[in-house]
Design an enzyme around this catalytic site. Structure first.
Site, PDB file in Angstrom:
ATOM      1  N   CYS A  50       0.771  -1.243   0.000  1.00 53.88           N
ATOM      2  CA  CYS A  50       0.000   0.000   0.000  1.00 53.88           C
ATOM      3  C   CYS A  50       0.806   1.300   0.000  1.00 53.88           C
ATOM      4  O   CYS A  50       0.559   2.183  -0.826  1.00 53.88           O
ATOM      5  CB  CYS A  50      -0.976  -0.002   1.157  1.00 53.88           C
ATOM      6  SG  CYS A  50      -0.232  -0.330   2.749  1.00 53.88           S
ATOM      7  N   HIS A 105      -1.220   6.680   5.390  1.00 55.19           N
ATOM      8  CA  HIS A 105      -0.182   5.644   5.312  1.00 55.19           C
ATOM      9  C   HIS A 105       1.102   6.100   4.612  1.00 55.19           C
ATOM     10  O   HIS A 105       1.777   5.312   3.943  1.00 55.19           O
ATOM     11  CB  HIS A 105      -0.723   4.387   4.648  1.00 55.19           C
ATOM     12  CG  HIS A 105      -0.246   3.140   5.333  1.00 55.19           C
ATOM     13  ND1 HIS A 105      -0.843   1.918   5.190  1.00 55.19           N
ATOM     14  CD2 HIS A 105       0.803   2.940   6.185  1.00 55.19           C
ATOM     15  CE1 HIS A 105      -0.214   1.019   5.916  1.00 55.19           C
ATOM     16  NE2 HIS A 105       0.796   1.611   6.531  1.00 55.19           N
ATOM     17  N   ASP A 152      -5.150  -0.362  -4.192  1.00 53.12           N
ATOM     18  CA  ASP A 152      -3.752  -0.011  -3.927  1.00 53.12           C
ATOM     19  C   ASP A 152      -2.793  -1.154  -4.232  1.00 53.12           C
ATOM     20  O   ASP A 152      -1.609  -0.937  -4.448  1.00 53.12           O
ATOM     21  CB  ASP A 152      -3.575   0.460  -2.486  1.00 53.12           C
ATOM     22  CG  ASP A 152      -3.940  -0.585  -1.450  1.00 53.12           C
ATOM     23  OD1 ASP A 152      -4.616  -1.579  -1.793  1.00 53.12           O
ATOM     24  OD2 ASP A 152      -3.556  -0.415  -0.280  1.00 53.12           O
TER      25      ASP A 152
END
Length: 338
Positions: free
Chosen positions: A68, A123, A263
């Site tokens: 990701c 993230h 992703d």
């Protein structure tokens, strides 16, 4: 080559794009290649996603990174992980993130007059405020910094991972529903004369596998985590339908470029057929994902293209649609995990 997504297909429409379109990027976490109906799925009902596909263009060969954080870094910079150093997943409190020297997609679109909003998973580093979304070109952030949070408590590893504009937020609700409602609020409050970049990186359908009971009932023939994943994707599909409805009600849908993708490849409870293997591998099952684009004002309906593309191509396409030149100010940098 990268930075020229579907050149023969999209650029004729981009060249005459005025006024600037809204851009809504719907990023699903760990979605399998064949989990959605439009891409061959049979087990899970995804009517809203499938409707977008029929009304837009399907990219049959869209590629991402195998996990990701690298994919998210390529989307926001338009540059390979070898340029940014984001080769691996950014862990909570790790002393690194997307390099601060990078101009992000949100930076560029904000300079072009866009409102820039992220609703969902970041993230790309949070150990210092300068690595967080509000310092990377976004006007607002609502959601979480990392993956694998509990869908009901919003905790990850015993710590709350739920924020509004950098401040911890305690509230009740299933995360997919909360992100859905926030995305709709963003659309509803957007000034009519200002373009919007709305980035919605859902935490669904990433584990832990949790869904409200009502979303499991349509899938009695599926078992255990596969049934839960089906319910999670159904909730995401419902959310996407609500977001499309909000765009329509606000009179923005006709000139909105909507992109739906994942992703990375699906994991072991997903369906990646006919691709081999899954997330975290360099087989096609790890890096080739479902992708569609819908832009009623410019793109033809029902188009399916076999032309290969990669995440950085999407970045270049967004900039072209907004009339923004690719940046020449970034330089190769490294950001090595501490």
């Amino acid at each position: 080559s990268p930075r020229a997504l579907l050149a023969a297909f999209l650029l004729p429409w981009l060249a005459c794009a005025a006024p600037k379109p809204d851009i809504v990027f719907l990023l699903i976490d760990d979605l399998g290649y064949a989990d959605c109906g439009f891409n061959g799925g049979k087990q899970i009902l995804t009517p809203n996603i499938d409707r977008l596909a029929k009304a837009g263009a399907v990219l049959e060969h869209h590629y991402v990174q195998p996990v990701c954080s690298p994919t998210r870094s390529t989307l926001l910079t338009g540059r390979y992980p070898t340029r940014t150093g984001v080769y691996s997943i950014v862990s909570p409190h790790a002393a690194w993130g997307l390099p601060l020297a990078e101009r992000t997609l949100a930076d560029a679109l904000k300079q072009a007059g866009y409102s820039t909003e992220i609703v969902g998973k970041w993230h790309l580093g949070e150990f210092k405020p300068e690595y967080q979304p509000l310092a990377r070109g976004f006007d607002h952030h609502y959601g979480h910094y990392f993956g694998m949070l509990d869908y009901f408590t919003h905790e990850r590893g015993g710590e709350l991972d739920w924020y509004r504009d950098g401040k911890p937020l305690k509230e009740t609700g299933y995360t997919t529903h909360l992100l859905r409602d926030e995305a709709c609020r963003v659309i509803d409050r957007q000034p009519k004369d200002k373009p919007l970049f709305l980035y919605v990186p859902f935490n669904g359908v990433h584990g832990p596998f949790q869904a409200p009971e009502a979303y499991l009932k349509p899938y009695p023939n599926l078992k255990n985590n596969r049934q839960k994943l089906a319910g999670m994707l159904a909730a995401v599909d419902e959310a996407i339908g609500k977001i499309e409805d909000s765009l329509r009600q606000a009179g923005r849908l006709e000139n909105t470029l909507i992109i739906f993708s994942s992703d990375n490849g699906g994991e072991r409870f997903s369906r990646n057929a006919p691709l081999f293997h899954h997330k975290a591998t360099l087989w096609e099952g790890g890096i080739r994902v479902p992708c569609l684009m819908r832009w009623p004002a410019k793109l033809p309906k029902g188009k399916v293209t076999p032309q290969a593309g990669i995440t950085m191509d999407l970045t270049a396409t967004f900039l072209a649609a907004a009339g923004v030149a690719p940046s020449a100010s970034t330089k190769p940098t490294q950001s090595t995990p501490a």
